[in-house]
Design a protein around this motif. Structure first.
Motif, PDB file in Angstrom:
ATOM      1  N   PRO A  62       0.831  -1.208   0.000  1.00 39.78           N
ATOM      2  CA  PRO A  62       0.000   0.000   0.000  1.00 39.78           C
ATOM      3  C   PRO A  62       0.869   1.262   0.000  1.00 39.78           C
ATOM      4  O   PRO A  62       1.809   1.382   0.785  1.00 39.78           O
ATOM      5  CB  PRO A  62      -0.793  -0.123   1.306  1.00 39.78           C
ATOM      6  N   ARG A  63       0.565   2.178  -0.895  1.00 35.24           N
ATOM      7  CA  ARG A  63       1.389   3.374  -1.017  1.00 35.24           C
ATOM      8  C   ARG A  63       1.378   4.190   0.267  1.00 35.24           C
ATOM      9  O   ARG A  63       2.356   4.839   0.621  1.00 35.24           O
ATOM     10  CB  ARG A  63       0.890   4.229  -2.188  1.00 35.24           C
ATOM     11  N   THR A  64       0.248   4.188   0.959  1.00 37.12           N
ATOM     12  CA  THR A  64       0.137   4.939   2.207  1.00 37.12           C
ATOM     13  C   THR A  64       1.047   4.367   3.293  1.00 37.12           C
ATOM     14  O   THR A  64       1.349   5.041   4.272  1.00 37.12           O
ATOM     15  CB  THR A  64      -1.316   4.946   2.707  1.00 37.12           C
ATOM     16  N   ALA A  65       1.483   3.102   3.121  1.00 43.19           N
ATOM     17  CA  ALA A  65       2.367   2.471   4.109  1.00 43.19           C
ATOM     18  C   ALA A  65       3.839   2.654   3.765  1.00 43.19           C
ATOM     19  O   ALA A  65       4.706   2.206   4.514  1.00 43.19           O
ATOM     20  CB  ALA A  65       2.043   0.981   4.212  1.00 43.19           C
ATOM     21  N   GLN A  66       4.121   3.310   2.655  1.00 41.58           N
ATOM     22  CA  GLN A  66       5.506   3.505   2.222  1.00 41.58           C
ATOM     23  C   GLN A  66       6.013   4.860   2.696  1.00 41.58           C
ATOM     24  O   GLN A  66       5.487   5.893   2.268  1.00 41.58           O
ATOM     25  CB  GLN A  66       5.597   3.436   0.693  1.00 41.58           C
ATOM     26  N   PRO A  67       7.008   4.893   3.586  1.00 39.79           N
ATOM     27  CA  PRO A  67       7.583   6.185   3.991  1.00 39.79           C
ATOM     28  C   PRO A  67       8.081   6.956   2.770  1.00 39.79           C
ATOM     29  O   PRO A  67       8.730   6.377   1.886  1.00 39.79           O
ATOM     30  CB  PRO A  67       8.738   5.782   4.913  1.00 39.79           C
ATOM     31  N   GLU A  68       7.761   8.247   2.711  1.00 37.45           N
ATOM     32  CA  GLU A  68       8.057   9.046   1.522  1.00 37.45           C
ATOM     33  C   GLU A  68       9.535   9.018   1.160  1.00 37.45           C
ATOM     34  O   GLU A  68       9.901   8.856  -0.011  1.00 37.45           O
ATOM     35  CB  GLU A  68       7.605  10.499   1.755  1.00 37.45           C
ATOM     36  N   THR A  69      10.413   9.160   2.169  1.00 39.73           N
ATOM     37  CA  THR A  69      11.852   9.202   1.888  1.00 39.73           C
ATOM     38  C   THR A  69      12.343   7.879   1.316  1.00 39.73           C
ATOM     39  O   THR A  69      13.083   7.845   0.328  1.00 39.73           O
ATOM     40  CB  THR A  69      12.637   9.540   3.171  1.00 39.73           C
ATOM     41  N   ILE A  70      11.909   6.774   1.951  1.00 37.26           N
ATOM     42  CA  ILE A  70      12.323   5.448   1.472  1.00 37.26           C
ATOM     43  C   ILE A  70      11.805   5.216   0.057  1.00 37.26           C
ATOM     44  O   ILE A  70      12.530   4.722  -0.818  1.00 37.26           O
ATOM     45  CB  ILE A  70      11.809   4.349   2.420  1.00 37.26           C
ATOM     46  N   ARG A  71      10.549   5.580  -0.183  1.00 33.51           N
ATOM     47  CA  ARG A  71       9.960   5.396  -1.509  1.00 33.51           C
ATOM     48  C   ARG A  71      10.738   6.171  -2.570  1.00 33.51           C
ATOM     49  O   ARG A  71      11.027   5.674  -3.658  1.00 33.51           O
ATOM     50  CB  ARG A  71       8.501   5.842  -1.500  1.00 33.51           C
ATOM     51  N   THR A  72      11.099   7.412  -2.227  1.00 29.39           N
ATOM     52  CA  THR A  72      11.825   8.256  -3.182  1.00 29.39           C
ATOM     53  C   THR A  72      13.183   7.663  -3.527  1.00 29.39           C
ATOM     54  O   THR A  72      13.561   7.578  -4.708  1.00 29.39           O
ATOM     55  CB  THR A  72      12.016   9.677  -2.618  1.00 29.39           C
ATOM     56  N   TYR A  73      13.910   7.224  -2.509  1.00 33.99           N
ATOM     57  CA  TYR A  73      15.250   6.698  -2.770  1.00 33.99           C
ATOM     58  C   TYR A  73      15.218   5.343  -3.464  1.00 33.99           C
ATOM     59  O   TYR A  73      16.066   5.061  -4.317  1.00 33.99           O
ATOM     60  CB  TYR A  73      16.068   6.640  -1.469  1.00 33.99           C
ATOM     61  N   LEU A  74      14.245   4.520  -3.123  1.00 38.01           N
ATOM     62  CA  LEU A  74      14.116   3.240  -3.824  1.00 38.01           C
ATOM     63  C   LEU A  74      13.803   3.468  -5.302  1.00 38.01           C
ATOM     64  O   LEU A  74      14.386   2.834  -6.178  1.00 38.01           O
ATOM     65  CB  LEU A  74      13.016   2.388  -3.188  1.00 38.01           C
ATOM     66  N   PHE A  75      12.881   4.400  -5.554  1.00 38.56           N
ATOM     67  CA  PHE A  75      12.551   4.709  -6.942  1.00 38.56           C
ATOM     68  C   PHE A  75      13.782   5.216  -7.685  1.00 38.56           C
ATOM     69  O   PHE A  75      14.026   4.854  -8.837  1.00 38.56           O
ATOM     70  CB  PHE A  75      11.432   5.749  -7.013  1.00 38.56           C
TER      71      PHE A  75
END
Length: 427
Positions: A62-75
């Motif tokens: 779920p996107r809401t469960a993904q911390p923004e910083t982690i999501r950004t760096y993984l992407f």
């Protein structure tokens, strides 16, 4: 909008890319010691496994469960690794075509010699080297996300009223608040805008990535924007919250939205839009939602028209705007400026139905945040998606300017296509 089918296709492409790279590495390390060769191959697969696992996490958790910083760096890691490998694989694909042609040519001879047609080590090295350069460029580009550039243009119009000759417009677009974490750098960008001494400031949409709350930390910084004739803004495709998983939308409604390319707003989504617009009004920005204002000076008039998002890209982006409604009442105004987020709208409606729209201002493309810009030459993958993707375009007496974006989304950087503050001097 993420779909399982699209994710599976992308994952399959990733597997193909990894297979190509693995075959190339095997050739290049075969003359090394067994220990070194194993180490290189192991490192390759560790990085590949990490990237593939990260991709699956981003797609299916779920996107809401993904911390923004982690999501950004993984992407960022996935984007940089696979864009680099993709371009590197092009060389390997060329080599496979060469091998196939040689195979066909030899098979036509009486009972081929049976010798294998080996891969070209030169093209393998070229592929991996090109991919390495690409990866390095993307890493360096991380430093450019706040490297704001001023693009100044002098535009001449025969029908511009004399009172408005010399009008200085500053256009900004695609702020994408959710991506901007360095408030000090953003403040310097806002200060740079004000240093241009604009008569009017026009923002052409995409204030946020997903939801209105992203703008809250930056509201006081952008409140500093002001101009004698005002600050005006319109809605971009991201501002409607179409890419957020709203809890009050049924799976059936989400599927219908995707299939029709037109979003029916849920109560929560509508509340989000209202909040985003209220915040803009609270800092002195004037929203133009399929409406216009008449700007007067020394008894002369020009029209400023603003539409909600209108796209010419079918189901890929939603259309909310109504150009006919916004235009109503300005036909007799001698000079007209249109703010429309998506530049494809210029082609699909403005040029054909509104030949008296003198200047259209758009954004949306970001120039893909990646490309080459030299005097008289510009190139970006964005050109394969948009006919008009950065800078000034003319057709007949009409002009379009596409801003490269103030912020960024996805890849947190810029390679060759810098974040833009546009200064347009009318004469």
């Amino acid at each position: 909008m993420r779909t399982t089918g699209a994710a599976i296709i992308i994952f399959f492409i990733i597997l193909i890319i990894e297979t190509y790279v693995y075959q190339s590495l095997k050739l290049l390390v075969k003359n090394l010691s067994a220990k070194k060769a194993r180490l290189i191959i192991t490192i390759h697969w560790i990085i590949a496994a990490f990237c593939m696992a990260a991709f699956l996490y981003l797609q299916f958790s779920p996107r809401t469960a993904q911390p923004e910083t982690i999501r950004t760096y993984l992407f960022t890691v996935i984007f940089a690794v696979y864009l680099s490998k993709f371009f590197g694989v092009i060389f390997l694909f060329i080599d496979d075509i060469r091998r196939f042609i040689l195979f066909i040519a030899r098979s036509r001879k009486a009972e081929s010699s049976g010798k294998k047609i080996s891969r070209s080590k030169f093209l393998n090295w070229m592929g991996l080297s090109f991919g390495g350069v690409m990866f390095g460029s993307l890493m360096i580009g991380l430093k450019n996300k706040y490297n704001y550039k001023i693009f100044t243009h002098f535009l001449g119009f025969n029908n511009l009223p004399n009172a408005f000759k010399g009008l200085k417009i500053v256009q900004i677009s695609d702020i994408h608040s959710g991506s901007l974490k360095n408030k000090e750098a953003v403040a310097k960008g806002v200060e740079l805008i004000m240093q241009q001494n604009p008569d009017i400031i026009l923002f052409t949409g995409d204030l946020v990535n997903l939801v209105a709350e992203e703008f809250e930390p930056l509201k006081d910084i952008f409140k500093r924007l002001n101009a004698p004739m005002g600050v005006y803004s319109i809605m971009g495709n991201h501002d409607y919250g179409d890419y957020y998983n709203w809890d009050d939308k049924t799976p059936e409604q989400k599927k219908k939205d995707f299939e029709t390319g037109r979003t029916v707003l849920s109560p929560l989504q509508k509340k989000n839009i209202d909040y985003l617009q209220d915040m803009q009004r609270s800092i002195g920005w004037k929203m133009l939602n399929d409406e216009h204002v008449i700007l007067e000076k020394d008894g002369e008039k020009i029209a400023l028209i603003g539409v909600q998002n209108i796209t010419g890209k079918g189901k890929r982006f939603q259309t909310y705007g109504n150009m006919a409604k916004a235009y109503q009442g300005v036909k007799d105004i001698p000079f007209k400026i249109l703010m429309s987020h998506d530049p494809s709208h210029w082609d699909t409606e403005v040029l054909s139905k509104y030949p008296d729209i003198d200047l259209t201002l758009a954004g949306h493309t970001h120039g893909m945040q990646f490309g080459i810009e030299l005097p008289g030459f510009k190139l970006s993958p964005s050109r394969f998606m948009f006919k008009h993707w950065a800078g000034l375009y003319k057709q007949g007496k009409q002009m379009l300017y596409v801003n490269r974006g103030f912020g960024f989304i996805g890849y947190p950087g810029r390679v060759g296509i810098m974040p833009e503050i546009t200064v347009l001097n009318l004469g």
